[in-house]
Design a protein around this motif. Structure first.
Motif, PDB file in Angstrom:
ATOM      1  N   TYR A 124      -2.033  16.865 -13.611  1.00  0.00           N
ATOM      2  CA  TYR A 124      -0.715  17.501 -13.518  1.00  0.00           C
ATOM      3  C   TYR A 124      -0.687  18.317 -12.228  1.00  0.00           C
ATOM      4  O   TYR A 124      -1.749  18.764 -11.765  1.00  0.00           O
ATOM      5  CB  TYR A 124      -0.470  18.430 -14.723  1.00  0.00           C
TER       6      TYR A 124
ATOM      7  N   GLN B 158       0.387  27.522 -15.816  1.00  0.00           N
ATOM      8  CA  GLN B 158      -0.514  26.962 -16.818  1.00  0.00           C
ATOM      9  C   GLN B 158      -1.882  27.650 -16.842  1.00  0.00           C
ATOM     10  O   GLN B 158      -2.601  27.568 -17.838  1.00  0.00           O
ATOM     11  CB  GLN B 158      -0.726  25.463 -16.570  1.00  0.00           C
TER      12      GLN B 158
ATOM     13  N   GLN C 166       0.274  15.506 -19.671  1.00  0.00           N
ATOM     14  CA  GLN C 166       1.525  16.192 -19.963  1.00  0.00           C
ATOM     15  C   GLN C 166       2.704  15.239 -19.786  1.00  0.00           C
ATOM     16  O   GLN C 166       3.664  15.269 -20.556  1.00  0.00           O
ATOM     17  CB  GLN C 166       1.670  17.426 -19.066  1.00  0.00           C
TER      18      GLN C 166
ATOM     19  N   SER D  17      -7.388  16.163 -17.529  1.00  0.00           N
ATOM     20  CA  SER D  17      -5.935  16.274 -17.534  1.00  0.00           C
ATOM     21  C   SER D  17      -5.405  16.255 -16.108  1.00  0.00           C
ATOM     22  O   SER D  17      -5.975  16.881 -15.227  1.00  0.00           O
ATOM     23  CB  SER D  17      -5.502  17.572 -18.237  1.00  0.00           C
TER      24      SER D  17
ATOM     25  N   LYS E 161       5.525  14.297 -22.533  1.00  0.00           N
ATOM     26  CA  LYS E 161       6.951  14.537 -22.281  1.00  0.00           C
ATOM     27  C   LYS E 161       7.765  13.264 -22.482  1.00  0.00           C
ATOM     28  O   LYS E 161       8.864  13.294 -23.063  1.00  0.00           O
ATOM     29  CB  LYS E 161       7.142  15.083 -20.864  1.00  0.00           C
TER      30      LYS E 161
ATOM     31  N   TYR F 163       0.783  20.210 -25.849  1.00  0.00           N
ATOM     32  CA  TYR F 163      -0.307  20.017 -24.895  1.00  0.00           C
ATOM     33  C   TYR F 163      -1.436  21.022 -25.161  1.00  0.00           C
ATOM     34  O   TYR F 163      -2.600  20.645 -25.284  1.00  0.00           O
ATOM     35  CB  TYR F 163       0.253  20.196 -23.491  1.00  0.00           C
TER      36      TYR F 163
ATOM     37  N   THR G 217       6.779  20.068 -25.280  1.00  0.00           N
ATOM     38  CA  THR G 217       5.674  19.304 -24.710  1.00  0.00           C
ATOM     39  C   THR G 217       4.487  20.202 -24.379  1.00  0.00           C
ATOM     40  O   THR G 217       3.339  19.897 -24.726  1.00  0.00           O
ATOM     41  CB  THR G 217       6.131  18.569 -23.441  1.00  0.00           C
ATOM     42  N   TRP G 218       4.749  21.335 -23.722  1.00  0.00           N
ATOM     43  CA  TRP G 218       3.651  22.227 -23.355  1.00  0.00           C
ATOM     44  C   TRP G 218       3.001  22.847 -24.582  1.00  0.00           C
ATOM     45  O   TRP G 218       1.771  23.028 -24.628  1.00  0.00           O
ATOM     46  CB  TRP G 218       4.141  23.314 -22.400  1.00  0.00           C
TER      47      TRP G 218
END
Length: 214
Positions: free
Chosen positions: A83, A89, A35, A81, A39, A65, A61-62
């Motif tokens: 984060y 999420q 992510q 991934s 971004k 993603y 961005t999300w």
């Protein structure tokens, strides 16, 4: 490993990127979905003049993603991934996992918060870190020689608030492994990898049995 999603979760500054490199080296091919990298890319593309505009970039961005994760799962790729995942999420990722019948591992990294703040501060001041993380406005090519003068550096109070109110240290989806990385020299990464491989082997046997049965 077959149709596996590994989520490297937990607090900022816990070494999620470092761990991802170990996993890729030892466990085979994973598509790394970051992510942060997305971004940074969109900050380069669009730029922003204030924090409200930056929030709009984060929304883009999300959206991208989840779109990429969907595409990867459609073709059965193993995905990893990293984060500080929270409950924000979880619903969308869970939806994708269930749609494409993926096996999920959450590796949640924890550590002493005071130490993590020091790591985060060092990271933010590193010239290699994308400048958009620490300024209130950004456009492609911006440069700041003295990063301590950045106008959006995270304060200790805000860091602690994020770590204690956003659920970073409680997120989990699928099989959970938790590692205390307060002292990196004491982290048994080999044991973690062995446990993951054993879990995958047992899960593969179970899935084969269910396919044969039905």
């Amino acid at each position: 490993m077959d149709k596996v999603l590994i989520l490297l979760a937990g607090l900022p500054g816990t070494g999620k990127t470092y761990l991802s490199n170990i996993i890729k080296k030892e466990l085979g091919t994973f598509y790394m979905l970051s992510q942060d990298e997305l971004k940074e890319h969109y900050c380069e593309v669009y730029g922003y003049n204030n924090l409200e505009e930056k929030k709009e970039i984060e929304k883009i961005t999300w959206q991208k993603y989840y779109e990429i994760m969907d595409q990867l799962m459609q073709i059965g790729s193993n995905v990893m991934s990293d984060y500080p995942f929270s409950q924000k999420q979880k619903p969308k990722i869970k939806q994708l996992v269930e749609r494409y019948s993926y096996n999920v591992i959450t590796i949640r990294l924890i550590a002493d918060l005071d130490l993590l703040f020091k790591r985060q501060k060092k990271r933010d001041l590193d010239p290699e870190r994308h400048l958009s993380h620490i300024v209130t406005s950004y456009k492609k090519g911006d440069y700041l020689a003295d990063r301590s003068k950045a106008d959006n550096l995270l304060t200790y109070e805000e860091f602690i608030k994020r770590c204690t109110t956003r659920g970073y240290n409680t997120f989990e989806l699928g099989k959970l492994y938790e590692l205390d990385v307060t002292d990196y020299s004491k982290v048994n990464y080999s044991k973690l990898l062995e446990d993951i491989m054993l879990w995958n082997e047992n899960n593969s046997i179970k899935n084969s049995f269910l396919k044969a049965r039905y």
